[in-house]
Enzyme design. Structure first.
Site, short mmCIF file in Angstrom:
data_model
loop_
_atom_site.label_atom_id
_atom_site.label_comp_id
_atom_site.label_asym_id
_atom_site.label_seq_id
_atom_site.Cartn_x
_atom_site.Cartn_y
_atom_site.Cartn_z
N ASP A 186 27.23 41.62 34.27
CA ASP A 186 27.94 40.48 34.84
C ASP A 186 28.52 40.97 36.17
OD1 ASP A 186 29.44 38.04 35.03
OD2 ASP A 186 31.19 39.18 34.36
N ASP A 188 31.49 39.20 38.34
CA ASP A 188 32.94 39.04 38.53
C ASP A 188 33.72 39.82 37.47
OD1 ASP A 188 32.25 37.39 40.55
OD2 ASP A 188 32.91 35.53 39.61
#
Length: 406
Positions: A186, A188
């Site tokens: 991922d 963020d």
């Protein structure tokens, strides 16, 4: 043929060249059978254990070994008649990686006690990291290796990790542990610090509103697609140039560059699957030399954001779909894939991967992940995969990269 007497020889002292050759030369002169050998070096101190079978005069062997070790200033203990297991261990059933900052004796004692209470044997321990966390790799044998015992082991270690301020990752031992070949991050609050959409929102003066929606989505309280649409709508009217300004301001998570660099050396396919935005993700992909990426596309008309996303939305389900697609493109089974994330929208992706790592994650993700890391250093992922800090630094040195530690 006479029955051979087992003799266990343990020599200790400063590690230096020649110790093994002197010992084995003495053993050779007595014509022994070599049954087992194990050696470890801890901060320059050598412990070398050798189990041999001798046909006659074990006392003579003991004297010869003691004299030989004296010539290299090593201590030696010789035990004659040590019992040899009729059914030696066939290897560890599990490997646990224990991380702490610091890793205290009290915390590890708790780990050892809880394992003993389960009847789990510690076969071997080695240090895998001294920076930015202290890490130990602990090889374990479960007496009755069943699905239920596996669940109990993981539950107990998760509990002791929580109470002791540790990170503990548990995997089955064997080839599968060393067969990982693809990793997806991922973006963020995982590969980079902070939330990109909040950085965009700051330019629009709506950061508090966007943060509130983001936190609800990460806790699993709000459908991701709906939350994305609501947040992006708040960005309507921002000039397109803001995307480049935010991309310039991105700060990688500590250890991110080292992690990707090391995994690519090992032949991993490395990429990102993000609910963020392609214009910014593409810069990260180019910077780190990633192999693949999937993210959302912001609509831009006449040089301004319209407040809409175009194309397929990379939401919770979309992340898992993207992982499966990339694994298929590279011909890598999902069992050999690793997924790393921090929020509820990563749940399906982590479940789909052979190993799911929750990184500084929300409770909803920690509950489904194979392991949870709570220290803010992404290179802890390397240690969970069995890569040591010494190996990382040696490879960097070989490539001419300067070692930098605070």
């Amino acid at each position: 043929m006479h029955e051979r007497t087992p003799v266990l020889i343990t020599t200790t002292g400063p590690d230096k060249p020649g110790v093994s050759s002197v010992l084995f030369a003495a053993l050779t002169r007595h014509g022994v059978d070599l049954l087992d050998v194990e050696q470890v070096v801890i901060r320059g101190q050598l412990v070398l254990g050798v189990l041999v079978g001798v046909e006659e005069d074990p006392e003579g062997l003991q004297e010869a070994v003691e004299q030989a070790m004296a010539t290299v200033d090593m201590s030696v203990e010789v035990r004659i008649g040590e019992a040899i297991e009729e059914n030696p261990r066939q290897g560890s059933t599990h490997v646990a990686v224990v991380l702490g900052r610091p890793l205290t004796a009290r915390a590890f004692t708790d780990v050892a006690r809880r394992l003993a209470a389960l009847g789990v044997n510690i076969d071997a321990i080695r240090r895998i990291a001294d920076y930015p966390v202290t890490g130990l790799e602990v090889h374990l044998s479960v007496a009755q290796d069943t699905e239920q015992s596996d669940v109990e082991l993981r539950s107990v270690l998760a509990d002791v990790a929580s109470s002791g301020g540790l990170d503990v990752a548990v995997e089955r031992a064997g080839l599968e542990r060393r067969a990982k070949r693809l990793i997806v991050f991922d973006v963020d609050s995982t590969l980079v610090q902070g939330e990109v959409i909040e950085m965009l929102a700051a330019h629009a003066g709506v950061e508090p509103k966007v943060r509130e929606i983001t936190e609800a989505a990460m806790r699993g309280e709000l459908n991701f697609t709906e939350s994305l649409e609501r947040r992006v709508k708040l960005l309507e009217g921002l000039p397109e140039s803001v995307l480049d300004e935010v991309a310039d301001a991105i700060v990688l998570t500590p250890g991110a560059r080292t992690t990707v660099r090391t995994l690519k050396r090992l032949g991993f396919r490395c990429g990102v699957v993000s609910g963020g935005f392609t214009r910014i993700i593409d810069r990260i992909v180019a910077d780190l030399g990633l192999d693949f990426a999937a993210a959302n596309e912001l609509e831009v008309v006449d040089g301004k954001l319209t407040g809409r996303v175009v194309g397929e939305v990379i939401d919770r389900a979309g992340k898992a779909t993207a992982l499966r697609r990339f694994a298929g493109e590279y011909g890598i089974p999902l069992a050999q894939c690793v997924a790393v994330g921090d929020g509820a929208n990563d749940i399906d992706m982590l479940r789909a991967a052979g190993m799911g790592v929750a990184f500084n994650a929300k409770p909803a993700l920690r509950e489904v992940a194979d392991t949870a890391l709570s220290y803010p250093y992404l290179d802890a992922v390397l240690f969970v995969l069995g890569v040591t800090r010494a190996e990382v630094e040696a490879a960097d040195a070989a490539d001419g990269l300067e070692l930098v530690r605070p």
